[in-house]
Design an enzyme around this catalytic site. Structure first.
Site, PDB file in Angstrom:
ATOM      1  N   GLU A   1      59.564 -40.792  50.172  1.00 23.32           N
ATOM      2  CA  GLU A   1      59.248 -41.605  48.778  1.00 23.32           C
ATOM      3  C   GLU A   1      59.955 -41.048  47.642  1.00 23.32           C
ATOM      4  O   GLU A   1      60.134 -41.579  46.571  1.00 23.32           O
ATOM      5  CB  GLU A   1      57.787 -41.660  48.639  1.00 23.32           C
ATOM      6  CG  GLU A   1      57.101 -42.546  48.013  1.00 23.32           C
ATOM      7  CD  GLU A   1      57.430 -44.036  48.509  1.00 23.32           C
ATOM      8  OE1 GLU A   1      57.308 -45.172  47.755  1.00 23.32           O
ATOM      9  OE2 GLU A   1      57.592 -44.403  49.785  1.00 23.32           O
TER      10      GLU A   1
ATOM     11  N   GLU B   1      63.903 -49.505  48.385  1.00 24.73           N
ATOM     12  CA  GLU B   1      64.411 -49.238  49.526  1.00 24.73           C
ATOM     13  C   GLU B   1      65.697 -49.019  50.037  1.00 24.73           C
ATOM     14  O   GLU B   1      65.955 -48.297  51.012  1.00 24.73           O
ATOM     15  CB  GLU B   1      64.068 -50.988  50.278  1.00 24.73           C
ATOM     16  CG  GLU B   1      62.980 -51.769  50.137  1.00 24.73           C
ATOM     17  CD  GLU B   1      61.660 -50.455  50.470  1.00 24.73           C
ATOM     18  OE1 GLU B   1      61.484 -49.788  51.495  1.00 24.73           O
ATOM     19  OE2 GLU B   1      60.431 -50.881  49.821  1.00 24.73           O
TER      20      GLU B   1
ATOM     21  N   HIS C   1      65.413 -45.110  50.309  1.00 28.24           N
ATOM     22  CA  HIS C   1      64.969 -44.844  51.411  1.00 28.24           C
ATOM     23  C   HIS C   1      66.080 -45.138  52.521  1.00 28.24           C
ATOM     24  O   HIS C   1      66.284 -44.039  53.543  1.00 28.24           O
ATOM     25  CB  HIS C   1      63.808 -45.849  52.056  1.00 28.24           C
ATOM     26  CG  HIS C   1      62.537 -45.752  51.497  1.00 28.24           C
ATOM     27  ND1 HIS C   1      61.950 -44.346  51.691  1.00 28.24           N
ATOM     28  CD2 HIS C   1      61.565 -46.625  50.733  1.00 28.24           C
ATOM     29  CE1 HIS C   1      60.782 -44.583  51.123  1.00 28.24           C
ATOM     30  NE2 HIS C   1      60.465 -45.990  50.359  1.00 28.24           N
TER      31      HIS C   1
HETATM   32 ZN    ZN Z   1      58.771 -46.428  49.521  1.00 29.99          ZN
END
Ligand code: ZN
Length: 504
Positions: free
Chosen positions: A297, A268, A271
């Site tokens: 991703e 995360e 991201h």
């Molecule tokens: Zn992800």
């Protein structure tokens, strides 16, 4: 809509974008709140607010006046003002698409998928595919129809793929998955025949309070600015970004699996860094955020797997972990730790799959989706097809549909064409590593010292700062040349043959 000047048109575009931002900001915050700290009993009230805001957001983004406004801007904006032109293009795209979908069909699809999700949950809990089958049949038929509205010039499955990854075709994916099939399936078979790696020390008791402190260490290690990004706790970890100044990540702690949360935080965190390193000028415009789900991703997996699970990063990570968990890790070496966090083994459940086998889970779903939309696979044959493909690619028997074709919620949610993004991200990430190293040299010498600044600089310069300015395929090509899956398969072969001690 009548605009008399470009200045006036841009002002109108800005006010639409601000409103869209505000609605989405408010709806996402209610979502984050509902998932983290809000009391369960408040679900009804949150539903009312989300319904009202959702309707406002929908009518704003589908307003047919937007098409004329966007066209005026595209006709009058300077050719080299790429950002403005792309904002107009994105505004036009959403409005045009929605104008083609008859309102009654749109509503019928929403009603269908709402019901389907309930039925799917029941079917999964009771291992009864026959409950879900009639819904899946309707969802497939609806998707074929929607594909025609999205872009009638494309084959239906390509039109669906385009919704999640602009410009992606089944032809690209066929080549991609054929490479994976010929390289990863044999590699996985060799791994399955090798001596298993011991992970028992990761199943000892790691108190959650200490794991929370370890999350802070991880966020610092990967360079997350805590004034711009917070961390919460949810059942399923996620990232939500509102601008490059306000990003939320979450994780989930399991007392007997510290690696779960550790890699969720790094994933995360990847991201989050994508969102945090977007251009300031794109905040509150249609260009804010990542280029696509698979590009996003690629960043989370770059941090999670390529850096987070590298031997070099273990030199930084493991001593810090040992400091927080001295008892649990007293008899563990850095090498044992490196091997444990990279253990690969064929498994049934996609969300629990390791770095090596993950793409094979996606390949199964890709083939089934393509056949469903193409009309060559009847819905009633999905379980048998699923089980046969798991046997062929992963070498395992699927004991039930609950652990088989009913495990994911995506199809029940109406999404066909979404799964491939999960596998593309990892492949993009490996290609970025090769390109980055061709430019910067061996980046892992820096990683070993805990210095990720050059890596982040490259990602910011070539990917993050562009937000949604380019289509994902175009963005990758500008940074790394044409998409080539062999970067990914070579990376996996090199890593896992060394880890398990066989010839690549
Ligand atoms: Zn992800």
């Amino acid at each position: 809509m009548t605009c008399t000047s470009l200045h006036e048109a841009v002002g109108l575009l800005e006010s639409i974008e601000k409103k869209m931002y505000a609605y989405n900001h408010a709806m996402s915050l209610i979502g984050v709140d509902g998932n983290t700290v809000a009391p369960k009993a408040g679900v009804e009230g949150r539903g009312i607010t989300l319904g009202v805001l959702g309707e406002l957001a929908y009518s704003l983004s589908t307003d047919r006046e937007n098409i004329a406004l966007a066209e005026y801007i595209l006709q009058n904006a300077p050719k080299d003002d790429l950002a403005l032109r792309r904002r107009a293009e994105l505004l036009k795209k959403t409005a045009e698409k929605n104008a083609r979908i008859p309102a009654d069909e749109y509503i019928a699809f929403t009603v269908l998928t709402n019901e389907a999700q309930d039925v799917w949950a029941k079917a999964k809990n009771t291992n009864d595919f026959s409950l879900f089958a009639p819904y899946l049949e309707k969802i497939v038929a609806f998707n074929r129809k929607l594909a025609g509205y999205y872009d009638a010039s494309l084959p239906p499955y390509d039109a669906l793929l385009n919704e999640f990854e602009e410009g992606l075709t089944a032809k690209t994916l066929d080549t991609f998955f054929a490479t994976l099939r010929s390289e990863i399936v044999p590699l996985m078979k060799k791994v399955a025949q090798s001596a298993p790696i011991d992970i028992s020390f990761l199943r000892r008791s790691y108190p959650i309070e200490a794991q929370r402190r370890f999350s802070d260490v991880l966020m610092e290690l990967i360079g997350i600015d805590r004034d711009r990004c917070t961390i919460g706790e949810t059942e399923h970890p996620f990232t939500d970004g509102f601008s490059n100044r306000d990003v939320r990540i979450t994780t989930h702690y399991h007392e007997n699996a510290p690696d779960d949360s550790m890699f969720s935080v790094i994933h995360e965190g990847g991201h989050a860094i994508y969102e945090l390193d977007g251009d300031d000028a794109f905040n509150y415009t249609l260009l804010c955020g990542g280029a696509s789900m698979s590009m996003h991703e690629s960043q989370s997996r770059f941090y999670e797997n390529i850096i987070g699970r590298s031997r070099a990063f273990c030199s930084v990570l493991f001593p810090r972990m040992q400091k927080i968990f001295p008892g649990q890790l007293a008899d563990v070496t850095e090498d044992m730790f490196y091997r444990a966090i990279n253990r690969a083994e064929p498994s049934l459940i996609r969300t629990q799959a390791d770095e090596l086998t993950y793409a094979l889970h996606i390949m199964v779903r890709y083939e089934i989706e393509k056949e469903l939309v193409g009309g060559t696979l009847p819905v009633c044959d999905v379980p048998a097809r699923w089980n046969a493909l798991y046997k062929e690619y992963l070498g395992i028997d699927v004991p039930s549909d609950t652990e088989g074709c009913l495990q994911d919620c995506h199809w029940a949610g109406g999404m066909l064409g979404y799964f491939p993004s999960y596998a593309l991200g990892s492949a993009y990430a490996a290609q970025m590593l090769d390109t980055m190293e061709a430019c910067l040299g061996d980046v892992f010498a820096d990683v070993e010292r805990g210095d990720l600044s050059k890596i982040r600089g490259w990602l910011k310069e070539n990917i993050h700062r562009y937000g949604q300015l380019y289509k994902p395929g175009e963005l990758l090509e500008r940074a790394c040349g044409p998409f080539d899956a062999s970067h990914y398969t070579n990376y996996l072969k090199k890593k896992f043959s060394a880890l398990y001690g066989f010839e690549a």
